[in-house]
Structure formats: structure tokens, C-alpha cells
Write a protein that holds these residues in place. Structure first.
Motif, PDB file in Angstrom:
ATOM      1  N   ARG A   1       0.819  -1.216   0.000  1.00  0.00           N
ATOM      2  CA  ARG A   1       0.000   0.000   0.000  1.00  0.00           C
ATOM      3  C   ARG A   1       0.853   1.266   0.000  1.00  0.00           C
ATOM      4  O   ARG A   1       0.623   2.179  -0.803  1.00  0.00           O
ATOM      5  CB  ARG A   1      -0.906   0.027   1.234  1.00  0.00           C
ATOM      6  CG  ARG A   1      -2.064  -0.916   1.116  1.00  0.00           C
ATOM      7  CD  ARG A   1      -2.979  -0.794   2.303  1.00  0.00           C
ATOM      8  NE  ARG A   1      -4.019  -1.818   2.216  1.00  0.00           N
ATOM      9  CZ  ARG A   1      -4.934  -2.005   3.133  1.00  0.00           C
ATOM     10  NH1 ARG A   1      -4.934  -1.266   4.238  1.00  0.00           N
ATOM     11  NH2 ARG A   1      -5.843  -2.944   2.987  1.00  0.00           N
ATOM     12  N   SER A   2       1.826   1.299   0.890  1.00  0.00           N
ATOM     13  CA  SER A   2       2.616   2.519   1.015  1.00  0.00           C
ATOM     14  C   SER A   2       3.266   2.889  -0.301  1.00  0.00           C
ATOM     15  O   SER A   2       3.311   4.061  -0.671  1.00  0.00           O
ATOM     16  CB  SER A   2       3.713   2.338   2.057  1.00  0.00           C
ATOM     17  OG  SER A   2       3.164   1.837   3.224  1.00  0.00           O
ATOM     18  N   GLY A   3       3.747   1.870  -1.000  1.00  0.00           N
ATOM     19  CA  GLY A   3       4.421   2.130  -2.266  1.00  0.00           C
ATOM     20  C   GLY A   3       3.490   2.823  -3.251  1.00  0.00           C
ATOM     21  O   GLY A   3       3.890   3.765  -3.946  1.00  0.00           O
ATOM     22  N   ILE A   4       2.232   2.382  -3.311  1.00  0.00           N
ATOM     23  CA  ILE A   4       1.263   2.969  -4.229  1.00  0.00           C
ATOM     24  C   ILE A   4       0.959   4.417  -3.831  1.00  0.00           C
ATOM     25  O   ILE A   4       0.935   5.322  -4.680  1.00  0.00           O
ATOM     26  CB  ILE A   4      -0.044   2.139  -4.232  1.00  0.00           C
ATOM     27  CG1 ILE A   4       0.222   0.706  -4.690  1.00  0.00           C
ATOM     28  CG2 ILE A   4      -1.099   2.797  -5.098  1.00  0.00           C
ATOM     29  CD1 ILE A   4       0.642   0.582  -6.127  1.00  0.00           C
ATOM     30  N   ILE A   5       0.779   4.624  -2.532  1.00  0.00           N
ATOM     31  CA  ILE A   5       0.453   5.979  -2.089  1.00  0.00           C
ATOM     32  C   ILE A   5       1.621   6.931  -2.365  1.00  0.00           C
ATOM     33  O   ILE A   5       1.441   8.047  -2.840  1.00  0.00           O
ATOM     34  CB  ILE A   5       0.097   5.975  -0.594  1.00  0.00           C
ATOM     35  CG1 ILE A   5      -1.219   5.231  -0.417  1.00  0.00           C
ATOM     36  CG2 ILE A   5      -0.005   7.379  -0.053  1.00  0.00           C
ATOM     37  CD1 ILE A   5      -1.554   4.926   0.998  1.00  0.00           C
TER      38      ILE A   5
END
Lengths: 320, 301, 324, 348
Positions: free
Chosen positions: D181-185
């Protein structure tokens, strides 16, 4: 004496191209009234592990090795009849979101009564119905809604009914598979508080299976972290959250946004979760690990005990 | 409203499936035993039909003397003769041609009409959809065989008319299926995404919808052709087919009327029915296998 | 949607479908090859006065709209005309045939559904195993066999090899019965072969639908829950899985009456059972259009009624639709 | 500077609509988080802003032009300026198209680039910009060969390739594994920065809104309940519903005690309730709440709330204990400059 002890448990799924190991050498134990959070991402094997505890693996799944003990009694040679007696009386299951765990064509109260009569914990239909209504009240559903059908309930009520149903035969252990996923935040908060309250008042042991670290932090004493079918770290909840050891645990914690940190998002974990059909060699996390070094790609890291409860499977530790 | 697709072979054809046919689907299909048997059966009759055109040497009519009728199988007539002394094998191969022609032509009509109606009703909502679907529902409700009989009685019994009648009574199930598929597809995120990017409607239909419904169309085409062949045989058996062409149904009609069954002429009664059954079964196998391949359950595994 | 509004909307749809079918019928039978009056007179020894009265009763001298109104008026008042061939009132002929058809299909349909569902359960709980693939393959094979041919083969077998069971008609020709019971037995004997043919021809759809439905249901969370509750596998199957899996099959039993009637039509022709199917067959061959028209309409109405009945009864079974 | 104005009247209760009473300006260059539970109308609002659904009442204006009136070339122009990323990356990609064709489609339909090689280069570059390196390899693949996170990156590449002014991301990470998730955000935030886009981020997760939002808008039952800077809305909520949402989020910290929940019931279909749509679940509801729909009132510094009793109750609303607002970011990866912290989120 532990309530539940799992030693060296491995579970395989038969598939077209051979077997896939969904759980690899899992060991842990639970005492009466304890609460353990089993954390892992989708496909990490946590649901398979939960199902195996009740002998409910799908047709193509089988326990490849290891033991499960309930109160020092091994279940590995259990016949289907013995499993049936164990289910719901020793341990009961609460399903994800509660949405599909209730039979759509039968009334809620009847579904709660059913296991009581089957297991003989109540002898008459009246007594069982009485108890079912008490259980529903216990989880906050009024008696007037007891004879409803599942579709007449809201998502939160269904999850509550699922919990009431799980309590029917007074089990000592509640296994909850993603109890707070797929429902709204406010309802999720209500369910978490209900579980905490039930644990307190009934002395229930909880095995919470989730990917949500917040739920674990609020509901559990101990945490088991799974990655690609293996347990990579287990510790007390404070040990995990304040002093994580495994690089996966560390990064996982970093990638969860929270109020009580600073604003912004962590780096997350690079790469993608591995496939279980063809897992990486050595440490399964090594392709995504920032601290990877020489042995990681080839040697499987042994579990090392760092403190009383804190066990981690990583080459960074235990090699003095 | 609950709707089950009628007048088609039973099978797990549902509109809600998401046929993400990927590379290797054909290869997987080819490996299925049902497909192998089905294609084999189909091939057999294609060969039989062609052979019949080349080898009408024995001739159909051989003058019906008492000695030449209802002859059991012999070296001269491998499958015996009928009530007019005709060679049963020759008739069979001629019948294969009629069955295949009717199967292909009627199916083509049904598929084109059904796909068009389904696509239009699903993509352009509003009054067009209401009108088309009311009509489709009525078509689905009326039992097909009596309808075909009545239509055939009215429009006549040439091969062309039969094809037309069967084709025009077999499209409704297809239309309903395609429409519900299009309805669910147009709400799917990738269509929504295409719209949000600004892709114009015609391109959405061409690039994003048609390839998605194609497998469903193919599976149903096979099943419709099976039903069409059965319908033609039934119609001919009832004496409502093209009586100028020897078809399997007509053979059975003749056998029935001439009391072949009572005279024990099994060589005349059994083969045409078996041919129909095997051809229809071959197609059912193929259709069933394609459906299995498309079903969401398989996709998940 | 409330129950009341759902029911009224369904009835509205039914009326609309009826309207479409009736209109189609009206239009179709005026497209008949040849001039209508020509057909009328060709139909037999009708004197000019009779032709004139027929013309009047069909309203052929009026405008199409008036003809249509008259057509509907005649329909609802059971003023269905007389047969070109037998000169009997059409109503009487169709009614008698309908009764005979109902005698034939009642037992056959119940047997078909029960056996079909049982086989479906048998295969569904063994999904992926040999018993399952054998059942599925056999079902597809049975579906592929033309009904009329199956009937012919049975006639063949029972008139050549196992003489004994009647292979034709509803009663023994010119029989006299000493008691009504004897008559029932005679009809019963005549029913056996048509019934077997019907059951074999129709069973596959129920087997396959029930099987697929059960396979889907067995995968649901609530079935796993039922197992987790410690219920026996028999109880899980019969109390939790089968009732849910039956729902689509229930619908099918009503919606498929049309297909079943199509099958029955063939069986009636082969076994000379004097029902609606035979009536349609005869009137097509004799170009007896009034009879054909009404017979066809009767079948359509029966099927439309079955559809409506399904939609009204289904909520009683599925609580998800019953309320709210 | 206002990029878009969203207006729909608050008393549209006569028609059953998913959204009513929205009064929202999207500022150029900001990250605005639209927060709400399922059924709150956040997705409908976002889709209306992107003209995927037509508002039945009210208007959405960009450059002072009602977007509902856009036709033809001007609509195409609008589509270029506003792009979407949807929730479900498994559903968002046509399974029959190669990744390269999917990403190229916006360029093709908007005729931005003409030659095949230009398009190809642009697609590869875009894929690589979104972390799918080498782009040449990914372009050849089909969606089913990619993981959820990778598919979402493809969706982002498709949305960003036209360099829109407004990027609407509707729950872009809720279906993904926690670890990706963090990577996408971070990808979304960095694209926003590089291309100077405005970001409308729809989420049910208030802690995520806290992490990335310049401003936060809280919706309930199709209405806007509260709007303000992330600090204002989350550390000093003025609306009982916002306060409950903040309280409800399970904090990933075992030392934070379970906060008491004083909210009863769940989700609302509320258009039939008179007055405040939240009052039946609100622990602070009084008679006054039933009389009229509370307007969005400014409580100062651009912090708006739709609660008539906010002045009396807001000081007593349960609040969470915020961690120390560290001024320096967590240890960054080398070359990683897009981490958002409290000190650099404000780009207005």
C-alpha cells in the motif's frame, strides 16, 4: 497445561503441478484466556492454519506433518466423528465479515440453536432457544430480531450473530478469521470492543487472524507474524510493536499510517509477496529485504529465541 | 425476475461470468476429453456428408419391389434398405448434409440476431432496451417446439424456410445472456476506466465489450447449433420438414409411418436416431467444455 | 420493493406477455398461405351460408382493428369456432386434449424432477470424481437423444421383443370395462412407456442444474460454518446445502414446463396419446387452423401461467425475496 | 486558487439522492481527502466531479464552467484534465489488452501522439515512472500476469500519462496487501508533485487521510459533515461523527487503550430523516437537531462543520492523544525525496 498447542505443523494443498505448502512448520501454544494475533497478508497461510485447527481443510488440503494438541490430547489420529465432537465445543470459528457465514434460508435463532442440540449442551429446543436469545442479547441483538433471516440484518449485526453462534456451546477458544474486515470503521470498532469484553467476562481465549495491525494491537497479548506460509516472528504485542526484530515486521509496522506517529507514509515493502507454488530459496523474504546479506538467499534462517517470548527467524539474529 | 435460459441445452451458462479467456485456453480446451470426443464426432459427420455427395452411386430410388424393401444389412446394402427399397447408408449420408446445413445456417441467424439484440439492449439503455427485452421475454416464454411447428405450418416447408423458422425462434436465450453480460460488463471497472479516460462509445464496444463476450457467444453458438439440429430432426419427423430432401428426421418419419418398428427393421429405425444423438452430443460436449473453461470457479483455481 | 408492488408488477408483465402472444397469433394466422375464405371453403363440405356465417363470426368483412377486437372478444368468451375437419367445437376438442395431456405429464413431471434432483445431489457432492463425470456425461447424452426416436425405439422393443405393454393410445381399442377400476388400470398400462420416455428425455436438465447449484453452494462460507459447528456431513448436506441448492432448481421446474410440453408433444405423437401434442400434430397435417391456433395458444397460456406461478411461489421458499 | 467548485443544495431531500448538501472547493495543487464509510456518497461525489455520473441537482464547475454542460471537444478536453484511479486493480484492466495497449489508449483516443514509436516510448517511460521497470517488458504482458500492486501501478500510469490537472483516486489501496500500500500511495504523491497535479483522494481510512491529506472532507449519508486542514479535522474535530470516526480507528499501538465508543447503530440511509442526518446515532442530539438541516458553518481558519451544536460540544468531544509531531522524517531510502511529512505537505 495449554489449551491449544501446535507443534511443527505443515499443511499441503494438492494442485495440478504438485503440492503447495500453505503452512510450513508452525509452532505455538495458547493458554486459557490468552489472546493471540496471527498476522499476515493474503496468501500467507493464516486462514489455512485456522481451518486446520478444526479439521476443516478443504478436500485437496492435508496436514503433512506436525501435531495439534487440545489440552494435551493429540488430534492427529482423529476420526471425523471425533473432530465433529471437538468442533464448536472446544473451539469455535467466527468468519470474515460475517456476511456469508450464515445460511440465508434459515432463521438466525435456529442456526444458533442447532449446534447446542447436536452437541447436547442443551437438551430441549426450548432451553436452547432461550439460551440463543440470551446469547444474542449478550452481543447486543434484541430478542425481537432473533427470528429474522440473515439478509434482514445489517453487516454488523450479522457479525454479532456469528459471534453469538460461536459462543453457543461454551467453547474456551474463539478463532476469528478477519473479524473486522469488510465492515465499516465504526462497526469494526464495536466488534473489537465486543470481542474484548467477551474475552474479559467469559475468560475466552482468542485467536485473531487478521492483516490489520491495529486490531491486533488492541485485542491481543501475543502476536505471530506469518510470511509466505512461515512464522517469521512471534512475541508479546509490545515486543512486536515496540521492538520488532524481523525486517518484514519492521517494515510492515512502518507502512501502517497512524495518528500517534508523524504524518506521511512509510516506504512500504518493495517488490511483491511471493507465490507459494514457487517460493524463494533460503529466507523467503530475502528478495524484498533491505538487510539481505550472504546467507539469506541460500540458507533457511533458523528460529532464534531472543527473549522469553520473542522468537524470530532471521539470519540477523542468533549467529553470535 | 428470475430467468433461466430456455430452449437450449442445460448447462452452466450464466450471464454473470467473467470470461477472461487468456492464452492457453484453446490448448486447455483441446486437452479436454469431451472436446476431443466432440470434435471427433463432428468430423465424422462432416466426412459422412461429403462422402454422401461423392458416392451417390447406389442411388436413392431402386424401384420398390417386394424383394428389395426392408432388406436387412447385406454386402450390397451395408445398412439394409427402407420401405421403398432405398439404401439406408446413402440416405444417412445425405441426411448428415441436411443436418449440418440447417445447424450452421439456423445458428448463424440466431447468433447474429441474439448478439445484436443483446448488445444493443445492454449498451443503450432506455426505451430500446425495454422494447427489445419485452419481446425477448415473450419469445423465451412461448415453448419453442409448438412455435416452430406453427411457424413452419404457416411459412412453408422448404429448407430455406425451415432454416429461417428455427433461426428466428432460437435467438432469445442468446440475447438475454449477452444483454446481462453487457450490463455487468459496462459497470466493470475497466469499462468505467475507459470511459474516464475518454474512450468514445463505439471504441468501448469494439475494444472492451466485444472481446469479452466473444467466448460466451462461441459457447452458446455451439449449444444453439445442437438445439437447432434437434429441432430440424423433430420437425422432419413430424412431417413438417423439407420432404424433398432425405434428412434423418424424415427417415424416421418414413420408418414410423411405414411401420418399420413393427416389422423389426432395426437397421432402419436405429441409425438415423443414433446419428442425431451423436452429432448433438458431440456439440453438447464441446459447448459444455467451453462453459466449464469459462466458469468463474475454474478461473479461481 | 414491497410484496404487493412486486406481485402487481409481475402480473402486469404477464398480461403484457399474453398480449404479445395473442397479437402474434392473430397476425400469424392471417398470414396463412392463400386466401382465408378460400381455406375455409377448401376445408370441406361447407355450404355458402356456412361460409358466410363463418366469415361473419371471424369478422373478415371488417377492418383489421375491428377484427382484432372481435378476435379477443371471441377468445375470452370461449367462442373458439369449429374444426374444419371434425366440425366439432374447438373448445371441446382442446379441452379434452388438455385433460389427457395433464394425465400424461403429471406423474412424469414429478418423477422427472425427483429423480433429476436426486441424481444432481448424487453428482454434486462427488464433484470432480468419477461418479460425477459419469453422471454429467450420461445426462448430456440423454439430453442429446431425440425424444421421438427414443419413443420409437421403445415401441420397437415392446412390439417386437417384449410384447405385452401397450405401445399406442390411451386405452385399449374398443375395450369395454366391467368396473371403472379396470379402466384406470388400462390407462395406467398405456401410461408406462410414454412416461418412461418423458422421464429419460427430460431428466438431464434437472440433474445438471442441481449438480452445479450444489457444487456452488458447497463452496459457501455457511457450509463451512455448518461443518465447523460439528454437524454430521449428512446434516450439513441435507439441512444446509441442499435447501439452498434447490432454489434455482425450483425455479427451473416452473420455467421448464414449456420445454417439457415440447417433449410431451413428441411423445404423444409417437405413442398416439390423444393430448394437445397429438392435436397440434393432426391439425397441422390436416391444415385445421382453428384447432391449431387455439391449441398453440393454450400451451402458451399454460406456460405463461407457470412462469407467473413461479414468481409468486418462489418468495415463499427464499426468504431473501419474501421480505422487504 | 480554486480548481473546482462542487455545489449541491442541502435541502434536496425531496429526491432520493446519494449525495446532497455538498459545498466543496477543490484547491489547485492540494491533496484533498474525501473520507467516509460505505454509503456515505464519497465515491458518487468523486465520480460526479469526474463526470462519470451526472449530478441530478447542483453543479460542479471547473474554470467556472458547469461540467455537466460540456459536450464534444470540450468534454474530451475535460477528460484529459481529470483522470481516475479506481479501487479494484483486478477489475480495472481489460483482461484482453496488453499492458502497453492499456497505457497507450489515452494517447490514442486523445490523439496526443501520432506515431507508433512516439507512443511506445511514452508508454515505456510512463510505466517506468510508475515503478514498472523495464517498461518494455511490462508493456508486453497481460494484466493477469501482474500482481495487484503492479496492476494498480498500471492504472496510475494510464491516468497520469495525459498529465491531468486533477487526479481522482478512489480508494486506490484498499484492495491491496498492506505491504504494497505505502508504495502505491507514495507513487501517487510523487506524481502529484512532479506533474503539479491536484489530488482528490477518496478513502474510508481516516488515518490514511491524516497521513497524506492537506485538507480532509468528512462525508456521512451523502452530506459533508466537516471540512478543514488535516490537523484541524483530526486533532480538533468539531463534528461528533468525525470524532467518532477518529475514535473508531484501531491504532497500531498496544499502549493506546481501547477508546470508548459512544456511537450506536451503523451506516445510514438517511435522506428520509428530517434535520441532521446523523442525529439518530449522535450522542449529543437534541430537539434542535431535528428541525432543520444544519448548514456547513465556518468555525474559523477555514474549518467548516455541519453541526448546529458544535460550539457547545466540540470542546467535550473525545480526542485521541497525538504522538509528538516529529519535524524530521523517518529514515529515508537513498534518493527518496517524496516522503510526506507535516513540514512539507502544504504546497498551497
Amino acid at each position: 497445561m495449554s489449551l491449544l498447542a501446535v507443534t511443527d505443523l505443515s499443511i499441503d494443498y494438492a494442485q495440478l503441478g504438485g503440492a503447495t505448502r500453505a503452512v510450513t512448520s508452525a509452532s505455538f501454544s495458547m493458554g486459557t484466556g490468552s489472546s493471540i494475533g496471527l498476522v499476515g497478508e493474503s496468501g500467507s497461510g493464516k486462514t489455512t492454519l485456522a481451518l486446520s485447527l478444526l479439521g476443516l481443510l478443504p478436500a485437496n488440503g492435508r496436514v503433512a506433518s506436525g501435531e495439534i494438541h487440545y489440552a494435551d490430547e493429540s488430534v492427529s489420529q482423529y476420526s471425523e466423528t471425533q473432530w465433529r465432537r471437538l468442533r464448536w465445543t472446544k473451539a469455535a470459528l467466527v468468519f470474515q465479515g460475517g456476511m456469508n457465514a450464515l445460511n440465508p434460508v434459515r432463521r438466525i435463532v435456529d442456526q444458533i440453536v442447532e449446534p447446542m442440540l447436536v452437541h447436547g449442551t442443551e437438551t430441549t429446543k426450548q432451553a436452547a432457544t432461550q439460551r440463543a436469545i440470551e446469547l444474542l442479547a449478550r452481543v447486543g441483538i434484541p430478542a425481537s430480531r432473533a427470528r429474522d433471516f440473515p439478509h434482514e440484518y445489517s453487516g454488523g449485526m450479522r457479525q454479532r450473530a456469528g459471534i453469538a453462534m460461536a459462543l453457543a456451546c461454551k467453547p474456551q477458544l474463539l478463532i476469528a478469521d478477519e473479524p473486522a474486515t469488510a465492515i465499516d470503521v465504526v462497526v469494526q470498532a464495536q466488534i473489537i470492543r465486543l470481542l474484548a469484553e467477551l474475552r474479559e467476562s467469559l475468560g475466552l481465549a482468542l485467536l485473531i487472524i487478521t492483516h490489520d495491525l491495529g486490531v491486533v494491537a488492541q485485542l491481543c497479548d501475543d502476536v505471530i507474524v506469518m510470511y509466505a506460509s512461515e512464522i517469521v516472528e512471534s512475541a508479546s504485542v509490545r515486543g512486536i510493536f515496540h521492538n520488532p526484530k524481523h525486517p518484514y515486521t519492521k517494515q510492515l509496522l512502518e507502512s501502517v499510517p497512524r495518528f500517534s506517529g508523524m504524518r506521511g507514509v512509510g516506504a512500504g515493502i518493495s517488490g511483491q509477496p511471493p507465490s507459494l507454488t514457487n517460493p524463494p530459496t533460503g529466507c523467503r523474504f530475502h528478495p524484498r529485504c533491505p538487510s539481505v546479506f550472504s546467507p539469506c538467499a541460500t540458507e533457511h534462517p533458523p528460529a532464534s529465541r531472543l527473549a522469553d517470548k520473542h522468537v524470530v527467524a532471521c539470519h540477523l539474529y542468533g549467529h553470535d | 425476475m428470475t430467468t433461466v435460459v430456455l430452449s437450449q441445452p442445460p448447462g452452466p451458462v450464466t450471464g454473470e461470468q467473467t470470461p477472461a479467456v487468456e492464452r492457453g485456453t484453446l490448448a486447455r480446451l483441446a486437452r479436454r476429453r469431451m472436446v476431443q470426443i466432440g470434435v471427433g464426432g463432428l468430423g465424422l459427420f462432416v466426412v459422412l456428408a461429403i462422402a454422401g455427395q461423392l458416392l451417390t452411386v447406389n442411388g436413392i430410388a431402386t424401384g420398390s419391389t417386394a424383394a428389395s424393401i426392408f432388406n436387412p444389412p447385406s454386402l450390397q446394402h451395408f445398412m439394409g434398405t427402407d420401405e421403398l427399397g432405398r439404401d439406408v447408408l446413402t440416405e444417412l449420408s445425405a441426411g448428415a448434409l441436411v443436418s449440418l446445413i440447417v445447424g450452421i445456417a439456423a445458428t448463424a441467424i440466431a447468433v447474429v440476431v441474439g448478439t445484436l439484440v443483446g448488445l444493443l439492449a445492454g449498451f443503450f439503455r432506455g426505451w430500446l432496451e425495454v422494447v427489445l427485452m419485452r419481446f425477448t421475454d415473450a419469445m423465451l416464454t412461448v415453448p419453442s417446439l409448438p412455435l416452430i411447428i406453427v411457424l413452419a405450418a404457416v411459412v412453408g416447408q422448404g429448407l430455406g424456410q425451415i432454416v429461417l423458422v428455427i433461426g428466428l425462434t432460437s435467438w432469445a436465450g442468446m440475447a438475454r445472456l449477452i444483454r446481462s453480460e453487457v450490463l455487468s460488463l459496462r459497470e466493470r471497472a475497466f469499462v468505467l476506466r475507459a470511459r474516464s479516460v475518454g474512450v468514445p462509445p463505439l471504441r468501448i464496444m469494439r475494444v472492451h465489450l466485444l472481446p469479452q463476450i466473444l467466448p460466451l457467444v462461441i459457447a452458446n453458438t455451439v449449444l444453439i447449433s445442437a438445439a437447432a439440429i434437434l429441432a430440424e430432426a423433430t420437425l422432419s419427423f413430424l412431417g413438417l420438414g423439407d420432404i424433398t430432401r432425405p434428412s434423418w428426421g424424415l427417415m424416421l418419419n418414413n420408418a414410423f409411418k411405414s411401420g418399420a418398428a413393427g416389422r423389426g427393421a432395426f437397421w432402419y429405425v436405429l441409425p438415423p436416431g443414433l446419428c442425431i444423438a451423436i452429432l448433438v452430443l458431440s456439440l453438447s460436449f464441446i459447448g459444455h467444455a467451453i462453459n466449464e473453461e469459462l466458469s468463474p470457479r475454474r478461473q479461481r483455481q | 420493493m414491497t410484496t404487493a408492488s412486486r406481485i402487481s408488477s409481475r402480473i402486469g408483465q404477464t398480461v403484457l406477455t399474453l398480449f404479445i402472444v395473442v397479437t402474434f397469433n392473430f397476425w400469424l394466422f392471417r398470414l396463412l398461405p392463400g386466401n382465408f375464405t378460400q381455406l375455409l371453403s377448401r376445408a370441406g363440405a361447407l355450404d355458402p351460408a356456412a361460409v358466410a356465417s363463418l366469415k361473419q363470426s371471424f369478422g373478415l368483412d371488417k377492418s383489421p382493428v375491428e377484427q382484432y377486437v372481435l378476435y379477443i372478444k371471441n377468445l375470452v368468451t370461449f367462442n373458439w369456432g369449429t374444426s374444419y375437419v371434425s366440425h366439432q367445437p374447438v373448445f371441446q376438442m382442446v379441452f379434452q386434449a388438455l385433460v389427457n395431456t395433464i394425465v400424461l405429464i403429471t406423474v412424469a413431471y414429478i418423477l422427472t424432477v425427483i429423480i433429476g434432483v436426486a441424481l444432481g445431489v448424487f453428482a454434486g457432492r462427488r464433484a470432480g470424481r468419477l461418479a460425477d463425470s459419469v453422471t454429467v456425461t450420461t445426462s448430456l447424452a440423454l439430453w442429446s437423444v431425440p425424444t421421438f426416436w427414443l419413443g420409437l425405439v421403445l415401441v420397437f422393443i415392446f412390439s417386437v421383443w417384449f410384447v405385452g405393454l401397450p405401445v399406442s393410445g390411451m386405452t385399449t381399442y374398443a375395450a369395454t370395462y366391467s368396473t371403472p377400476f379396470d379402466q384406470v388400470v388400462d390407462i395406467g398400462l398405456h401410461l408406462i412407456l410414454p412416461t418412461i420416455t418423458l422421464v429419460i428425455s427430460s431428466i438431464a436438465q434437472y440433474t445438471l442444474i442441481m449438480r452445479n447449484s450444489l457444487v456452488t453452494v458447497l463452496d459457501e462460507d455457511y457450509v463451512t460454518t455448518a461443518r465447523a459447528k460439528g454437524l454430521s456431513s449428512r446434516r450439513v448436506l441435507w439441512r444446509h446445502a441442499v435447501p439452498n441448492a434447490l432454489l434455482p432448481t425450483f425455479t427451473l421446474t416452473w420455467l421448464n414446463i414449456g420445454i417439457f410440453l415440447s417433449t410431451t408433444l413428441q411423445v404423444e405423437v409417437v405413442f398416439s396419446w390423444p393430448g394437445l401434442g397429438s392435436l397440434i400434430f393432426q391439425s397441422v397435417n390436416q391444415r385445421d387452423y382453428p384447432v391449431l391456433e387455439v391449441s398453440f395458444l393454450t400451451i402458451a397460456v399454460v406456460v405463461i401461467a407457470a412462469n407467473l406461478l413461479n414468481d409468486l411461489l418462489y418468495p415463499l421458499l427464499d426468504p431473501r425475496i419474501a421480505r422487504r | 486558487m480554486v480548481f473546482a467548485r462542487v455545489r449541491s443544495s442541502a435541502d434536496g431531500a425531496s429526491s432520493v439522492s446519494a449525495v446532497a448538501g455538498i459545498n466543496l472547493d477543490i484547491l489547485r495543487g492540494e491533496t484533498l481527502c474525501l473520507v467516509g464509510e460505505s454509503g456515505s456518497g464519497k465515491t458518487t461525489t468523486a465520480r460526479a466531479i469526474g463526470r462519470l455520473v451526472a449530478p441530478t441537482a447542483g453543479s460542479i464547475r471547473i474554470d467556472d464552467i458547469d461540467i455537466a454542460k460540456l459536450r464534444g471537444t470540450r468534454l474530451r478536453d475535460f477528460r484529459r484534465r481529470v483522470q481516475f484511479v479506481f479501487q479494484d486493480p483486478f477489475e480495472s484492466l481489460n483482461p484482453r489488452q496488453r499492458i502497453g495497449d492499456i497505457v497507450a489508449e489515452p494517447l490514442v483516443v486523445h490523439q496526443v501522439l501520432r506515431t507508433k514509436s512516439e507512443i511506445q516510448d511514452r508508454v515505456w517511460k510512463s510505466l517506468e515512472e510508475c515503478g514498472l521497470t523495464p517498461g518494455r517488458d511490462y508493456a508486453r504482458r497481460y494484466p493477469h500476469e501482474l500482481s495487484g500492486g503492479q496492476r494498480q501501478r498500471v492504472c496510475i500510469a494510464t491516468a497520469a500519462i495525459l498529465e491531468p490537472e486533477l487526479l481522482i483516486a478512489d480508494e486506490p489501496v484498499s484492495m491491496l496487501d498492506v505491504s504494497v500500500r505505502s508504495g502505491i500511495i507514495r507513487l501517487l504523491l510523487s506524481l502529484r508533485k512532479v506533474h503539479q497535479m491536484t489530488l482528490l483522494f477518496v478513502t474510508h481510512d481516516l488515518s490514511l487521510a491524516w497521513a497524506i491529506g492537506d485538507r480532509v472532507a468528512v462525508m456521512y449519508a451523502g452530506r459533508l459533515m466537516e471540512l478543514g486542514s488535516a490537523e484541524q479535522v483530526i486533532t480538533e474535530p468539531k463534528h461528533p461523527y468525525t470524532s467518532a470516526l477518529v475514535t473508531a480507528i484501531p491504532e497500531a499501538d498496544p499502549d493506546q487503550p481501547l477508546r470508548p465508543m459512544n456511537l450506536v447503530g451503523e451506516g445510514a440511509s438517511s435522506t428520509s430523516i428530517t434535520g441532521c442526518c446523523f442525529r439518530l446515532r449522535c450522542p449529543y442530539a437534541q430537539e434542535v437537531c431535528a428541525t432543520s438541516v444544519p448548514p456547513l458553518a465556518d468555525t474559523g481558519h477555514g474549518h467548516l462543520t455541519a453541526c448546529v451544536r458544535h460550539a457547545e460540544i466540540s470542546s467535550g468531544l473525545p480526542k485521541i492523544v497525538m504522538g509528538t509531531m516529529a519535524a524530521e522524517p523517518l529514515a529515508s531510502e537513498p534518493g527518496d525525496s517524496d516522503r510526506m511529512t507535516a513540514s512539507d505537505t502544504t504546497t498551497r
